[in-house]
Design a protein around this motif. Sequence first.
Motif, PDB file in Angstrom:
ATOM      1  N   ALA A 125     -15.585 -19.249  -3.150  1.00 36.38           N
ATOM      2  CA  ALA A 125     -15.782 -17.993  -2.419  1.00 36.38           C
ATOM      3  C   ALA A 125     -14.469 -17.506  -1.816  1.00 36.38           C
ATOM      4  N   SER A 126     -13.712 -18.413  -1.236  1.00 38.82           N
ATOM      5  CA  SER A 126     -12.419 -18.064  -0.646  1.00 38.82           C
ATOM      6  C   SER A 126     -11.458 -17.530  -1.705  1.00 38.82           C
ATOM      7  N   GLU A 127     -11.428 -18.193  -2.849  1.00 39.55           N
ATOM      8  CA  GLU A 127     -10.511 -17.769  -3.921  1.00 39.55           C
ATOM      9  C   GLU A 127     -10.934 -16.431  -4.518  1.00 39.55           C
ATOM     10  N   GLN A 128     -12.216 -16.164  -4.581  1.00 34.81           N
ATOM     11  CA  GLN A 128     -12.686 -14.876  -5.075  1.00 34.81           C
ATOM     12  C   GLN A 128     -12.242 -13.749  -4.149  1.00 34.81           C
ATOM     13  N   ILE A 129     -12.290 -13.987  -2.856  1.00 32.51           N
ATOM     14  CA  ILE A 129     -11.824 -12.988  -1.889  1.00 32.51           C
ATOM     15  C   ILE A 129     -10.326 -12.765  -2.049  1.00 32.51           C
ATOM     16  N   LYS A 130      -9.574 -13.846  -2.224  1.00 33.31           N
ATOM     17  CA  LYS A 130      -8.126 -13.736  -2.414  1.00 33.31           C
ATOM     18  C   LYS A 130      -7.801 -12.952  -3.690  1.00 33.31           C
ATOM     19  N   TYR A 131      -8.505 -13.267  -4.781  1.00 32.44           N
ATOM     20  CA  TYR A 131      -8.272 -12.568  -6.048  1.00 32.44           C
ATOM     21  C   TYR A 131      -8.590 -11.079  -5.911  1.00 32.44           C
ATOM     22  N   GLN A 132      -9.682 -10.767  -5.241  1.00 33.20           N
ATOM     23  CA  GLN A 132     -10.051  -9.365  -5.038  1.00 33.20           C
ATOM     24  C   GLN A 132      -8.989  -8.640  -4.226  1.00 33.20           C
ATOM     25  N   ALA A 133      -8.456  -9.283  -3.200  1.00 35.91           N
ATOM     26  CA  ALA A 133      -7.397  -8.672  -2.383  1.00 35.91           C
ATOM     27  C   ALA A 133      -6.136  -8.448  -3.213  1.00 35.91           C
ATOM     28  N   LEU A 134      -5.785  -9.402  -4.056  1.00 35.67           N
ATOM     29  CA  LEU A 134      -4.588  -9.257  -4.891  1.00 35.67           C
ATOM     30  C   LEU A 134      -4.744  -8.136  -5.905  1.00 35.67           C
ATOM     31  N   THR A 135      -5.902  -8.056  -6.547  1.00 37.64           N
ATOM     32  CA  THR A 135      -6.101  -6.993  -7.529  1.00 37.64           C
ATOM     33  C   THR A 135      -6.177  -5.625  -6.855  1.00 37.64           C
ATOM     34  N   THR A 136      -6.723  -5.563  -5.654  1.00 36.96           N
ATOM     35  CA  THR A 136      -6.736  -4.308  -4.899  1.00 36.96           C
ATOM     36  C   THR A 136      -5.308  -3.893  -4.555  1.00 36.96           C
ATOM     37  N   SER A 137      -4.488  -4.845  -4.141  1.00 34.93           N
ATOM     38  CA  SER A 137      -3.081  -4.547  -3.830  1.00 34.93           C
ATOM     39  C   SER A 137      -2.340  -4.055  -5.061  1.00 34.93           C
ATOM     40  N   LEU A 138      -2.588  -4.691  -6.204  1.00 35.77           N
ATOM     41  CA  LEU A 138      -1.959  -4.238  -7.453  1.00 35.77           C
ATOM     42  C   LEU A 138      -2.378  -2.810  -7.784  1.00 35.77           C
ATOM     43  N   SER A 139      -3.651  -2.537  -7.652  1.00 39.84           N
ATOM     44  CA  SER A 139      -4.156  -1.199  -7.933  1.00 39.84           C
ATOM     45  C   SER A 139      -3.517  -0.160  -7.007  1.00 39.84           C
ATOM     46  N   GLN A 140      -3.384  -0.498  -5.737  1.00 44.85           N
ATOM     47  CA  GLN A 140      -2.762   0.420  -4.782  1.00 44.85           C
ATOM     48  C   GLN A 140      -1.288   0.661  -5.106  1.00 44.85           C
ATOM     49  N   GLU A 141      -0.587  -0.399  -5.527  1.00 45.18           N
ATOM     50  CA  GLU A 141       0.827  -0.230  -5.904  1.00 45.18           C
ATOM     51  C   GLU A 141       0.958   0.725  -7.081  1.00 45.18           C
ATOM     52  N   PHE A 142       0.106   0.574  -8.092  1.00 47.00           N
ATOM     53  CA  PHE A 142       0.175   1.474  -9.237  1.00 47.00           C
ATOM     54  C   PHE A 142      -0.235   2.898  -8.861  1.00 47.00           C
ATOM     55  N   SER A 143      -1.156   3.028  -7.915  1.00 47.32           N
ATOM     56  CA  SER A 143      -1.524   4.362  -7.428  1.00 47.32           C
ATOM     57  C   SER A 143      -0.319   5.023  -6.754  1.00 47.32           C
ATOM     58  N   ARG A 144       0.447   4.245  -5.998  1.00 49.69           N
ATOM     59  CA  ARG A 144       1.654   4.778  -5.349  1.00 49.69           C
ATOM     60  C   ARG A 144       2.686   5.201  -6.390  1.00 49.69           C
ATOM     61  N   PHE A 145       2.880   4.365  -7.423  1.00 49.51           N
ATOM     62  CA  PHE A 145       3.822   4.724  -8.484  1.00 49.51           C
ATOM     63  C   PHE A 145       3.379   5.997  -9.185  1.00 49.51           C
ATOM     64  N   LYS A 146       2.085   6.117  -9.406  1.00 47.69           N
ATOM     65  CA  LYS A 146       1.535   7.304 -10.074  1.00 47.69           C
ATOM     66  C   LYS A 146       1.751   8.544  -9.219  1.00 47.69           C
ATOM     67  N   MET A 147       1.545   8.412  -7.882  1.00 43.89           N
ATOM     68  CA  MET A 147       1.729   9.532  -6.978  1.00 43.89           C
ATOM     69  C   MET A 147       3.204   9.978  -6.962  1.00 43.89           C
ATOM     70  N   VAL A 148       4.110   9.016  -6.971  1.00 46.92           N
ATOM     71  CA  VAL A 148       5.535   9.336  -6.946  1.00 46.92           C
ATOM     72  C   VAL A 148       5.957   9.995  -8.250  1.00 46.92           C
ATOM     73  N   ALA A 149       5.348   9.591  -9.350  1.00 44.43           N
ATOM     74  CA  ALA A 149       5.709  10.118 -10.666  1.00 44.43           C
ATOM     75  C   ALA A 149       5.244  11.557 -10.871  1.00 44.43           C
ATOM     76  N   LYS A 150       4.292  12.012 -10.073  1.00 43.62           N
ATOM     77  CA  LYS A 150       3.779  13.383 -10.229  1.00 43.62           C
ATOM     78  C   LYS A 150       4.787  14.415  -9.841  1.00 43.62           C
TER      79      LYS A 150
END
Length: 129
Positions: free
Chosen positions: A104-129
């Motif tokens: 359960a702990s590792e699933q929460i950690k994985y979800q947080a990491l993938t959310t952070s990755l998604s947010q980073e790519f969203s920022r890159f996408k916003m800057v690229a516009k």
Amino acid sequence: MFSSDAFDYVNLLDRAADASWAREKAIAHNIANVDTPGYKRQDVEFDLTLKRAIIRSKQDNVLDAVTNLDAASLQPKVFTDYAGYSYRLDGNNVDIDTENVELASEQIKYQALTTSLSQEFSRFKMVAK
């Protein structure tokens, strides 16, 4: 894996997510073998590897250390826990309650990491516009 300095943090998040996924698989494997006589639990070490790499970089602050890390060299290490004490006569050292909590702990950690990755790519996408 990207080779630009702009993606250093993303590469590190990617490695951490890979390690988290590997740890989830190891824990699931432990749970599946809870009744296998003589089975020794497995785990994945990444946090200590990352900490050692940050210390070796000898940067004054953690942010500089993280951006200067070679993410490709950070590999999660799977190990068998022979030191874990077994209270069972068959030698199996898997405690199902501990494994479920760790999963359960590792699933929460994985979800947080993938959310952070998604947010980073969203920022890159916003800057690229």
